[in-house]
Design an enzyme around this catalytic site. Sequence first.
Site: not given
Length: 857
Positions: A593, A827
Site C-alpha cells: 500500500d 492486523e
Amino acid sequence: MGRQRHGKRVISNSSKDGSDSVPHGKEDKKKDIANSILHRKEKKKKLDIAKVFINISIGLCIFSLIWFFYAIYMRSYMARRIITPHPSPKILDANSTSPAVSPHLFWGSYRPQVYFGMKTRSPKSVVTGLMWMRQFGGMDVNLRHTCEQGDGLLSYGWLMHDGVNFGIQEIRDTDFTLTTEFVKRQGGEQGGDWTWRITAKQQSPAPQAPVISLMFYVAADSQGSLQAHIEERNRLGSVTGSSEELGQFKITFRKPSAGESTTAKYASYNHLNTVSPGLEKLTDIVKNSLSGRFVYNPPSGEKRYYIAVDTYKPPPQQHQQQQRGESRKESDFVVHQVTMQTPFQIEVLFESASFRDRPNQLAAEVLTEELEKLKYAFDAKFEETFGLHRKGYTPAQIKFSKAALSNMLGGMGYFYGQSAVQSKYNEYPLAYPEGPLFTAVPSRSFFPRGFLWDEGFHLLLISKWDPQITRESLAHWLDMINVEGWIPREQILDDEARSKVPVEFIVQRNENANPPTLFLALQKLIVGFAAKGVAADKDTKAFLKRLFPRLQTWFEWYNTTQAGPVPNSYRWRGRDKDTNLFLNPKTLTSGLDDYPRASHPSQDERHVDLHCWMALASGIMADVAKLLGEPHHEYEKTHQILSDNSVLEELHWSEQLKTFADYGNHTQSVALQREKVYVPPGQPRHQFLTARLVRSVRKAPKLQYVNSLGYVSLFPFLLQILRPDSPKLEHILKDMRDDQKLWTQYGLRSLSKSDPLFMKRNTEHDAPYWRGPIWININYLAVRALHYYANTEGPYKEKSASLYQELRTNIIENVYRQYMETGYIWEQYNDSTGRGQGSHPFTGWSALCVLMMAEQY
C-alpha cells in the site's frame, strides 16, 4: 464542256523571289490536327492521372474501411479478453463441491462475515444464521448479525474448529457470553445433518441477569422454498423446506433449557415469515420489522415491554424500487426469536430427508457425546501436527495457538458471483464470468472476502492441517484466471460482499497484479511430494498436472505485463496517479500500500520486491515442470538469471545506502501542506472550498535509488534469493537488528525509524499503514529466512541463529500477550508499545505465529 462544281480555293501570291509558297489553309489545317491530337493526348493523360487518383482514393477508402473495421474488431476483441475464460479445462470439476462428490465439506461455517451462520458450497445455498440483541437497554436497538468492529464486542472467535466436522466459538458481549457450537453428521445423499447449540451465560456480577433475544433464521436465497410451522399459538417449532441440492429438509427449534441441565426455561416467542431481495438485506429487514409492543411476563418478576420481530414494512426507497420493477427475485426468509433471561441453552437441528437410516437425533446427550469425541480428536491431531506440548508451551499458550488455527479454518468462506472488471479497452466495467471461490478471509469484520496475496500466506498454515482444503482453495483461485493470465486481486463476488466495500475499490483492473504468494503454497506441496520419494502422492501429481496450464499462463502474465524498463527488471503497475494529493503515491498492487516508493511514478521504476517474487516463482515453475516431465529449461534459465546476485545487485543495490532499493524518479524533499484558497474581501469563508492538504515538492525529482529502508529492502533476504555467503547479507542483518532502524522488542517494523516518512500520514485522511507498524506476514518471512540461513553453511550462520531465536520469541510473546489482553489477534502491531491495531479479529496471516511456535517453515 460541262461545268464542274469545286469548292473555293484561295491561292496565295507568289513569293518575292518568284518561287511557289505553301497555301495558308493547308498549314492551318495541319496545325489544327496537331493541336487536336495534342489536346486529346493531354486530355487522355489527365484522364489517366485522374483514374489513378480515383483508384488510389478508392483503394485508400477501402483500406481505411478495412482498417477501421479491423480496429473496431480488435478493440472489441481486446475488450472481451478480460472476460474470456482460460481455454484449459477447469482444475475442479463442475460438481466438485456437490454433496455427491464432497459430502464432508458440503455444509460448513462458510459465512465468515456473520458472527454465526452456515451454508452449503453451492451457488444459491439455503443459508442459516444467528442474530441477537439485549433487551431493556433503552431506545438503542443493538442488533448483532454481521461482524462489525463498531459493535464493540469484548472478543469473539473460534476456540476450536477442525475445518470439517465441528466448531466451538465464544462471543463476549458487554455483560454476557454466547458460546456457539456446531456438529455435522454424515448420512444420506444431500450432505447429512447438523446441530447447533447456543449457550448464554451472564458475564458481569450485576444482580439482575441480562435478558437476551436470540434470532435464528433461514433464508432460501432464490433457490428453494420454506414453510414455517407454528406450535402453541406463536412459537415457531420448525421450518420445512426443499431445494434442488438439499432435497427435502427440516429445521427444528428445540425449547430452551437452563444451561447444562434440562430444566425448561420461561421464554417469550416471536417469529417473522417474509421474503428478502438479497442476503445483504437480512439485517435491515429484521430491523424494519421490530416492534416494542410485546410484553415480557416471566412467572416471577415484573412485566416489561420488549422489542421483537413483528410485521415487515419495507422502507420507502425499497417500495419505490419495487414499483419501478427494479427489485431482484425475492426469497423466503423465516426468523425465530426467543427472548429469555440468562443462563440458558438452545439447540437447533437440521435434518436431511435423504438421511433415512439415522440412528438417533443429534441432540442433547448425543450431541454432547459427539462434541467430546471431536474435541479429543482435534487436540490429538493438533499436537501431532504442531507438537507445541512437546516444545514446552503452557496450556494457555497452546489454547491460544488452537484458537489462531481455528479462526483461520473458521474464516473459510464459499462465495459465488461476478467481479466487476475493466481494462484500458473498456469504457465501462464489465461483469467477469460467474464462478465460485473457496478461500480463507483476512478479517471477518473488515475484509470478509478473498484477497490474492493474503491467500498464499493463509495456505501456509492450512496446508499443515489439511492438504485437501489447501488444494481446493488453490484450484478455486486459479480457476478464476482469464485467457490473458490475470486473476482479479480482490474477489468481491456478490451483493453481500459489495455491501462491505467502498465503491472506489470494487472495480478490478487487469493491468494490476498482486504478489504471487500462491507459489509459497505450491512450494509446500512440492516439498511434501518430494519427501515421499517413490511412494509419491499420485493425487498431488494429478492435481499439479491439471494446474500446470493455468500456472504457466499466470506466470507469463506477470513476466510480461509487469516487466520493467531494463532487462530482468520488474515494475508494479497501478500506482496512484493523482500525485498531488499523496505524500508518496500508493502502490496497492504490491500489497504494501503506502510503503514509500519513487516519489514521482514513472515507467523508469524498478521494484526490488517484485524482482524477488519473480525469482521465487520461476524456480517453483521449473520444479513443477520437472516433476511433471514438462519443458523446464526456460523457467530454470529465468530463475538462474533473477537469482544471480550480481544481476540483483546491479539493478537494486545502492552502494551509497548500503541496502537493496527500488529505483525511479524520486525526491525526498516532499511535504504535505495546506493549499491556499483565495477568498475575496467581504465574502463569507464557508462559501468557498475547504483548503486541502496537497503535496509540496521542494526539490525536483531525479532518477535514483529510493532511499527508504524497510520491508522492501529485505526482500532478497526474505525470499532467500541472497547467497548465504553474500557480503550484502551482513548489511541486512545489521539493519534488522538496529533498534533505530527496524528492530523492536515486538517484531520488525515496516519502515526504518530514521526514515523521513516514518509514521507520516500519506494524505489528510490516510494514517500511516506500512510506514512503521509491525506486520506478521513479513515477520514470518523474516523468521523463516533466518531459520534457513542459520541452518546453511556460511559466514553469517551464527548471527542468523542468534537473531532467529530473538526475533521469533519477540513476535510470539507479543501476539500472545495482546490476545490475552484484548481478546483478539490483530492486523498489525504498534512498533513502540506492541499494542494490536488496525482491523480485528485478523486471523488471516497474523495466525502464522502458530507456524513460528511450531518452527515449521
